[in-house]
Design a protein around this motif. Sequence first.
Motif, mmCIF file in Angstrom:
data_model
loop_
_atom_site.group_PDB
_atom_site.id
_atom_site.type_symbol
_atom_site.label_atom_id
_atom_site.label_comp_id
_atom_site.label_asym_id
_atom_site.label_seq_id
_atom_site.Cartn_x
_atom_site.Cartn_y
_atom_site.Cartn_z
ATOM 1 N N GLU A 97 1.374 1.881 -3.605
ATOM 2 C CA GLU A 97 0.260 2.521 -4.128
ATOM 3 C C GLU A 97 0.152 3.882 -3.930
ATOM 4 O O GLU A 97 -0.363 4.735 -4.544
ATOM 5 C CB GLU A 97 -0.902 1.732 -3.834
ATOM 6 C CG GLU A 97 -1.102 0.368 -4.340
ATOM 7 C CD GLU A 97 -0.874 0.259 -5.972
ATOM 8 O OE1 GLU A 97 -1.947 0.719 -6.659
ATOM 9 O OE2 GLU A 97 0.010 -0.118 -6.418
ATOM 10 N N LEU A 98 0.391 4.345 -2.530
ATOM 11 C CA LEU A 98 0.329 5.726 -1.911
ATOM 12 C C LEU A 98 1.203 6.524 -2.956
ATOM 13 O O LEU A 98 0.912 7.614 -3.278
ATOM 14 C CB LEU A 98 0.645 5.749 -0.557
ATOM 15 C CG LEU A 98 0.612 7.128 0.163
ATOM 16 C CD1 LEU A 98 -0.699 7.993 -0.439
ATOM 17 C CD2 LEU A 98 0.565 7.024 1.397
ATOM 18 N N ARG A 157 2.626 5.987 -5.867
ATOM 19 C CA ARG A 157 2.210 6.039 -7.257
ATOM 20 C C ARG A 157 0.818 7.203 -7.492
ATOM 21 O O ARG A 157 0.865 8.045 -8.233
ATOM 22 C CB ARG A 157 1.914 4.606 -7.885
ATOM 23 C CG ARG A 157 3.021 3.840 -7.882
ATOM 24 C CD ARG A 157 2.586 2.352 -8.651
ATOM 25 N NE ARG A 157 3.600 1.651 -8.918
ATOM 26 C CZ ARG A 157 3.911 0.578 -8.043
ATOM 27 N NH1 ARG A 157 3.054 0.214 -7.325
ATOM 28 N NH2 ARG A 157 5.081 -0.308 -8.157
ATOM 29 N N GLY A 158 -0.061 7.061 -6.427
ATOM 30 C CA GLY A 158 -0.890 7.853 -6.537
ATOM 31 C C GLY A 158 -0.612 9.431 -6.314
ATOM 32 O O GLY A 158 -1.082 10.456 -6.902
ATOM 33 N N TRP A 184 -3.767 2.990 -6.657
ATOM 34 C CA TRP A 184 -3.111 4.476 -6.735
ATOM 35 C C TRP A 184 -3.898 5.336 -7.428
ATOM 36 O O TRP A 184 -3.886 6.679 -7.306
ATOM 37 C CB TRP A 184 -1.810 4.260 -7.431
ATOM 38 C CG TRP A 184 -2.020 3.873 -9.092
ATOM 39 C CD1 TRP A 184 -1.561 2.594 -9.523
ATOM 40 C CD2 TRP A 184 -1.986 4.807 -10.180
ATOM 41 N NE1 TRP A 184 -1.895 2.710 -10.964
ATOM 42 C CE2 TRP A 184 -2.142 3.938 -11.162
ATOM 43 C CE3 TRP A 184 -2.437 6.120 -10.142
ATOM 44 C CZ2 TRP A 184 -2.280 4.383 -12.491
ATOM 45 C CZ3 TRP A 184 -2.601 6.738 -11.469
ATOM 46 C CH2 TRP A 184 -2.693 5.704 -12.636
ATOM 47 N N ASP A 185 -4.822 5.132 -8.412
ATOM 48 C CA ASP A 185 -5.766 6.030 -9.325
ATOM 49 C C ASP A 185 -6.679 6.489 -8.228
ATOM 50 O O ASP A 185 -7.095 7.636 -8.431
ATOM 51 C CB ASP A 185 -6.368 5.485 -10.432
ATOM 52 C CG ASP A 185 -7.045 4.102 -10.074
ATOM 53 O OD1 ASP A 185 -6.865 3.493 -9.040
ATOM 54 O OD2 ASP A 185 -7.914 3.849 -10.855
ATOM 55 N N VAL A 245 -6.202 7.231 -4.845
ATOM 56 C CA VAL A 245 -5.390 8.103 -4.111
ATOM 57 C C VAL A 245 -5.260 9.320 -5.025
ATOM 58 O O VAL A 245 -5.627 10.397 -4.387
ATOM 59 C CB VAL A 245 -4.068 7.578 -3.543
ATOM 60 C CG1 VAL A 245 -2.934 8.653 -3.175
ATOM 61 C CG2 VAL A 245 -4.182 6.315 -2.904
ATOM 62 N N ARG A 246 -4.874 9.230 -6.251
ATOM 63 C CA ARG A 246 -4.819 10.475 -7.161
ATOM 64 C C ARG A 246 -5.951 11.277 -7.143
ATOM 65 O O ARG A 246 -6.278 12.321 -6.986
ATOM 66 C CB ARG A 246 -4.404 9.995 -8.481
ATOM 67 C CG ARG A 246 -4.376 11.027 -9.544
ATOM 68 C CD ARG A 246 -4.641 10.410 -10.891
ATOM 69 N NE ARG A 246 -6.040 9.898 -11.064
ATOM 70 C CZ ARG A 246 -5.833 9.048 -12.074
ATOM 71 N NH1 ARG A 246 -5.167 8.509 -13.057
ATOM 72 N NH2 ARG A 246 -7.222 8.502 -12.012
ATOM 73 N N GLN A 296 0.847 -1.320 -0.137
ATOM 74 C CA GLN A 296 0.116 0.088 0.019
ATOM 75 C C GLN A 296 0.763 1.436 -0.105
ATOM 76 O O GLN A 296 0.474 2.331 -0.613
ATOM 77 C CB GLN A 296 -0.995 -0.093 1.339
ATOM 78 C CG GLN A 296 -1.926 -1.201 1.174
ATOM 79 C CD GLN A 296 -3.027 -1.085 2.321
ATOM 80 O OE1 GLN A 296 -3.130 -0.410 2.848
ATOM 81 N NE2 GLN A 296 -3.469 -2.632 2.395
#
Length: 499
Positions: free
Chosen positions: A314-315, A317-318, A439-440, A442-443, A311
């Motif tokens: 992913e964070l 990347r976001g 990640w998307d 988060v974005r 995670q």
Amino acid sequence: MGHEQEHGGRGAGHLLLFPFLAQGHLIPFLNLARRLESLGRRGGSGQRRLEVTIVSTPRNVAGLRRAVPAGSSIGFAELPFSPPDHGLPPDAESTDAVPLRSFPAFYFATELLRPPFEELVAEVTGREGRQNVCVLADIFLGWTAESARALGVQHRVFLTSGAYASAVTFSIWLRPPAFPRPTGPDDEQALQDFPDVRVRYVEFLNVVVTEDYATNPMLAYLCRNVSLHFCHSGGLVINTSEEIEPRGLHLIRKLSGLPTFAVGPLTGGRTPSSADTAGDEDACIRFLDSKPPASVLYVSFGSQNTIPASQMMELARGLEASGRPFIWAVRPPVEFDGTEEFRGEWLPDGFEDRVAAAARGVVVRGWAPQVAILAHASTGAFLSHCGWNSVLESLWHGVPVVGWPLMGDQVFDSRMLEQLGVGVEVASGRMFGGLGKGWDHVRDVVDTVLGDGEKARGMRRKAAELKELARAAVSVRDDGEVKGSSVLAMERLLDGAFG
């Protein structure tokens, strides 16, 4: 400690403040001591002679002393504690130096502080009289309520968490809702104490931490501490205000049956875990100085908390995909020993170099100047684990919150922030749940909160309103005639403790 002051007043009062051995508890106790000290300095013919002593173990006392300015009247008392006797590292006098797997052993070991603490209370009361002494102890030190009663002194419990989250969490511990088996993560049950409060199964698991909660010794320890306070203490002191948490205060009064004193927000400086932090602080402030107002996302999961490695990827990347500037205080993922150094392999390949080259991000390994960051005009939101200290610091500075609660009361702090209109949740849970989307997601959440849409404008507007309410609660007009609700609560607390 124990010196007499030769001036008029309403009689002597000596408060022994005893925080649990964790940074998230030591800090608000220190802030409470500072507030009490300032109350005692206001003077006047009716002013009480007030003495404040913080009780802890030697390493914690040394750190707290460094955080107190020269000339302060706050006193300190040390209790002996030998971590290796309990299978803990030699420097493990607070949870930030304890490996996650050793947390239960550490909590259980703190009960052995009882004999030296009782010796200290007996010494102080022998010198100053029982009627002049009041113990103000942490919720995780329930045995202090028994000790105070046996020694004939007043006792109050200090909640370093919020009222709403405390009420819901304590209710779950003491009378767990009956979820059927099998249960899906989003299945809900009402609480026995509060039928209008419903909790999802995944939220329940992140509070009890383990599915074998009925036989778990750690949960039994927590229940015992809460029950001892509710049975033997003379009141609840809470780091919140009537304006911020009216519903939460109603719930905790109903659950505990105790007089309640909302004396917050108690905010203030944080002490770094390492002396070598000036470079990080300068880098953070320079970065903020270079950005437009309300444009930067600050990311931190607190001094003790962290997320799984997958995670964390992913964070990262976001955050990069959002294109929004950020400051991220990173700690090792939850799968690793929380006391070791952070390694670059836990982030996407080249991530730190790319965001630095584009002037898009600052990655701080360990301690970050959180108060200075939140106070800066360029900070637009705080991606937080929703620990109560962080929540209050956000509200104090009028900064909206992107919630990623991990466990315990944090889950319900995040819920409260959404109800107040200053928070939006991106993920929830560490042991169970977590970032259910990629990640998307988060974005998209970061873009929403830092953007120019109605959601972002509404959160900023509500955060500004709560900032004013929080500051008004602890204010006193120069002539002393008009006092905030939390100042009045502090005065009622002292009047009840010392007459």
